[in-house]
Structures are given as C-alpha cells and as structure tokens.
Design an enzyme around this catalytic site. Sequence first.
Site, mmCIF file in Angstrom:
data_model
loop_
_atom_site.group_PDB
_atom_site.id
_atom_site.type_symbol
_atom_site.label_atom_id
_atom_site.label_comp_id
_atom_site.label_asym_id
_atom_site.label_seq_id
_atom_site.Cartn_x
_atom_site.Cartn_y
_atom_site.Cartn_z
ATOM 1 N N ASP A 131 0.830 -1.378 0.014
ATOM 2 C CA ASP A 131 -0.100 0.067 -0.117
ATOM 3 C C ASP A 131 0.936 1.304 -0.080
ATOM 4 O OD1 ASP A 131 -2.397 1.347 -0.024
ATOM 5 O OD2 ASP A 131 -3.298 0.442 1.770
ATOM 6 N N ASP A 176 -10.953 1.656 -3.350
ATOM 7 C CA ASP A 176 -11.453 1.471 -1.938
ATOM 8 C C ASP A 176 -13.038 1.418 -2.031
ATOM 9 O OD1 ASP A 176 -8.909 1.272 -0.726
ATOM 10 O OD2 ASP A 176 -8.913 3.411 0.188
#
Length: 693
Positions: A449, A512
Amino acid sequence: MIVHDPSRRLWVLSGPASSYVLHLDAEDRLHALHWGPRLTLEQARTLLDRPRPAHRGFEDPADGVLDLSAAGAMRFGVAGLQVRFADGTRDLELVFTGESRTDDGLVLEFADRHYPLTVACHYRRYGDSDVIERHLVLRNGGDPVTVVRADSATWVLPRSAGYRLSGVRGQWSAETRLHRAELPYGETMLTSRRGVTGHQANPWAMIDDGGATEDHGVVYSCALAWSGSWRLTVQRLPTERVTMSAGFGHDPVTWELGAGEELVTPVCAGLYCEGGFGATSRAWHDYQLRHVLPHPGETRPVLYNSWEATGFDVSLDGQIRLAELAARMGVELFVTDDGWFGARTHDAAGLGDWYPNPRRFPDGLGPLIDRVHELGMRFGLWVEPEMVNPDSDLYRAHPDWVIHRPHRRRTRHRNQLVLNLSRPEVADWLYRTLDELLAKNDIDFLKWDMNRPFTEAGPDERLWLDHVRTLYDVLDRLRAAHPRVRIESCSSGGGRVDLGILRRTDQVWTSDNTDALDRLEIQHGFSQLYPARVMGAWVTDSPNPYTGREVPLDFRFHVAMAGVLAIGGALTEWSEAELERAAELVAEYKRIRPLVQHGRQYRLLPPDGELSAVQYLARDGGQLVVLVFRRARRFGHADAGIPLRGLDAQARYRDRATGRIHHGAVLLTHGLFADLAPGDYAGALVHLVREQP
C-alpha cells in the site's frame, strides 16, 4: 520489423497491422510522417513527394509534426524536451550523429551543435503487437545541465476531420471514470503532482475523430509506464495538427544532470488501432499480458482480505476464525491487512516498525500462517513500507529519513510522513526490512500500500524521480530473492495503477470503493487500458461500508467476477445461507476464471443504462462468458436482448447451465436474453460453449 532507406533518411517501423514512419529533414529535424495502416518502404518513400505546407505568417511549419520536439528557434508549441545550460542558454540545436538497429529496436542519436549533450531516441516494436515503446536517453559530457522537461515520447497524429479526447477522471473511491469530449484548441494537460500516479487521472490518453464507437473507427492512444508524478499534454494547433507528449515530472520540478551523468526516461507506449475503442482496449490488454506483466500466464487466486471485518482489531484467534470461514467458501489466498505489526492498534502509530505486535502475536506470525496453509490457502500480508508514523520506533531513531524541508512544518496526512527513498540508507533499510520479513515467514503475497502524497519535497529535486526508481529496484530485488511471492499494488485504492508498476506486480487494488453499483463505472473506465487479469474486485457487506447502499449478494458477486474476485466482508456476521451461496458463487467464478483473466474482453453495454454487460471470449473462440447487470427496471419495460461480439455466425453455442442451444448468427444480431431476477440490482452470468460440428 524495421527498415531503413539511408539515402532518403527514412525509417519504417512496422507491426502486424500498422507502421510508424520517421524522416530526418535537411536541418536534422526528426519528423513523424505517418502513424497508421501498414506501409512498405516503397510506399513510405512516396510520403516525401507530397507537397509540404507553405510557411506563412508567423507559424513555423515544424510545429506539431516533430517526433523529437525540442525547444528552440521559432517553435512555440509544446516542447517535449527542454533544458537550461550552465550559461543560461535554453535553445537546443540538435544534429544527427548516427543510428543503430536490431530486429525490433531502433536508436537515433543526436548531439547539440555546441554543448556536450547528446540525446538518444529509442524505439521498440514487438512482432506480435502494434504497440510501439519509446524513451529518451540524455547524456551530459560537460558542465551541469538543468533538464526542465524530458518527455519520453511525442506522438504526432495525422490530420482529421475532428478530434475527441478520451481519458479517465476521478478521486479517492471514484477512480477511472471514463471521460470523452471534443479536444479543445490549445494545450490540454493531464497530470499528477503528488509523487504517485494518482486517483484524479491516469497516464494514458486516446484520440479519435469524434465518430469512433466501441466497435468501429480509428483510435490513437499512448500510455506512460511511470508510477510517480507525470504529465501528458495533448496539443491542438489552429493548423489542425495534434500531438500527445508524455513524460515524468511536473512543473516546476527540474532535474540537474551533472558531468558524465545520463537520464533515462520511462517508457511511453503508443498504439494505432482500427476497430474502435473495444479493439484498442483488447490490443492494450494483449500487450500487457505478453510484454508487461511478470507472470502473465498465471491465474490469480480468489482472495479474502480481513480489513473490513476487523479494522485495527487484529488478533490471532480472530484471523484464524476468518480464515476458516474463508476456506469454507473456497477462498485460495487469505490476506491479513493492517494492524498486525508494531504498536499499530490505530492509524497514528506503528508504520515503519515491521515486526509482529508481540501482544497480538506472541509467537510471531508462524501460528497464523501455519493454520492458513493447513486450510489449503496461501497467506498474504498488508504492508505500507514507504510510510512512517511519527509515533514509531523508526521515526524516533531517524526523524531525518522523511521527505521534508528545513524551516517548514512536516505536514501530516493520515498521521503519516513519506520516507525519502532517494537516500541510499533509507533504500537499504527498506529492502533489508522486507527481505527479512519474507525470509523469516512463509508469506506468499504482499499487499503493498501507499496512502500518502508527497509534501515539503526537497531540497533535492531528484527525489521525485529517485523515489520511484528505488521503489522499482526494491520490488525487482525482492522478486528475485523471493520468486514465489506475488505482489498487489495498492495506493488508497487505485492511486498507483500504471504500466510501470504492472511490470513489477501481479495485480492492483482498483478502488477502496467496493459498492457494486459504483464499481460498474470504475471497472468500465479501468478496462479501457488495463486487463481484467490485474483488476482486484471485492465482495463486501451490505449495506456497503462506504456508500450505505444495500445490494443483493448475487449482484455484488457478479460485479466482482468481472476481474480478480476477492471477498472482504465481515464473514462472522454473514448468515449460514449467505456463506453457502457465496461458496456456490466462488465455485462458479473458478469455472469461468480462465475466460475472465485470460480471454478477450468485449464491453457490450456501458454502465450508464438500465442494463450493462461485459463479455469474455476464449482466445480459441470455444467458450465465452457474459456478465449482465440491471441497475433498475423502469416503467416495467422488459429487458432487451444484448448482441454479443466475436462469435462464429455459423456455430451453435450451448448454455452450460440450462443446456439451451443458441445460434451464433442470432446472438450476434438479436442478442442474448439473460435470466435476471426481477427488480433492481440484478445480475446474471451466462456461460456458453461452442458445440462441435
């Protein structure tokens, strides 16, 4: 194939269906004479006999036609190459110094008339693709030179009756939404100034004449293989010349090239394609599957991620319970997300301390990994190694390791700061830390990430380039040292998706936002350039944790089946019926997974209507799967038939679920009628197999 006529100073770079023709004029200016259907060398020579535009008024006829567009003289359009010499001179006067060729590569060398600066233009064509890869190499042999701009490629388009620009726009949780509009006059710039590819735009563009459709028309496109700041400038001149110029960096960042140093720009790839936006996308997908992805032939596993089930409340027993439920559903890869390391019990601490939290995992990660493997699944782990929390052992030991400027505050975003990977000691720490984590634990997968843009960057402007180079180097070294490990690129969702990161990772986290309805639009835009084989797509809870929308389980699964299927819900709160149905849908996905991940994609209906649909056709034409989605049924209208693409009109196709026989000619014209449940948010999967004659 690359052929050369030295007497005419002409080069023809040809792929299966297209050619790119270069010519050096008497002033050593490099022209792009042709980018379009395939030409022989004899045909290309005739381009030199065509009348040239007259030089009228104050316009330089070289504007908008040069393949190597360097700043200087009377050229006032976009200059893809701009430098500033030590004495303040900004104009480049390049002379041709030579060329070299291989079967698939061409290098054209230039040097400044006075200053010891050379520029090499690199071109590469593959025999099985019409995509052309390009980049520049600048070498300085004298006093320091400031590189103001060094775009990897300038693409010159032929004149057209009109020009329409296609790209994607977005933001966090709303990435890759397709935007298509008439190209205005002047300069249109797509860019990211964030140090990462970005959610707001993506480094690719497509141009057509305004009349191309999904199935018809000519499309020109280019894409930059770079995971940092970038800019892509599309220029439309009053003379109706159009260029696309793309490269790393952004204003006002510059790069100082010292004596004896060289600058290699990232690859910019370009494609001419007939057959509309659909054929263009499939050509880009094929190129990535053949020449970009590190393991293109692999089938990506069904993944479960623990984040939405636990947040930061991570425990050994809790993760094992989720793993057991995931295994029951047929999941093949279990990923423990944030909260497993250091003091990471909330989002303000622990980043940088990549060791298991001793209270949560007193015996390390081994017991969890062993149990996941016993359940027949691979084990994955979330990391964010480019970041640090001020509340961490790493930051307390090395507060100078973050990107910062003296006399300026260190802006905290998400309670994080960015490690300065351009510093050798930071790069060394990063590799050693992750190498040790992988060496000591039987980890199969990393979710890598990156949740924080650059701020207070400097004082060394090199970090904008060197951060990405270090990232690439660490990924390359880790893959070499741990060849069994697979990696997913994530950046607050889809903030780092590009051809550069895809050379080093196996899939990307698309967004997301896991709301199935929103994902239809996100996935539609994503597919314009990137293949389903890399598109991570999650099934999460209802109501959706981000939008609050309630959507049936089957619809959520069918939307996620359009890419690399993953599950991210709180499984301990799912009913027994939901778990059983999920297991059936996972098994169904596994049956059609080879078609989705390795077949050819056709966007049948866009996501803005009542019905949308996407088709995946096996490369031998023997099977196909169609995913159909109904957003809402209005006025009680019956669902229309959906014409399919790429089938054999003379063949017959059997529905694997019902046994019904369909004729190819009818499916291509009158379409497929899917058996959708009544009401809103209905999805269906139809798997057809061609009958043997």
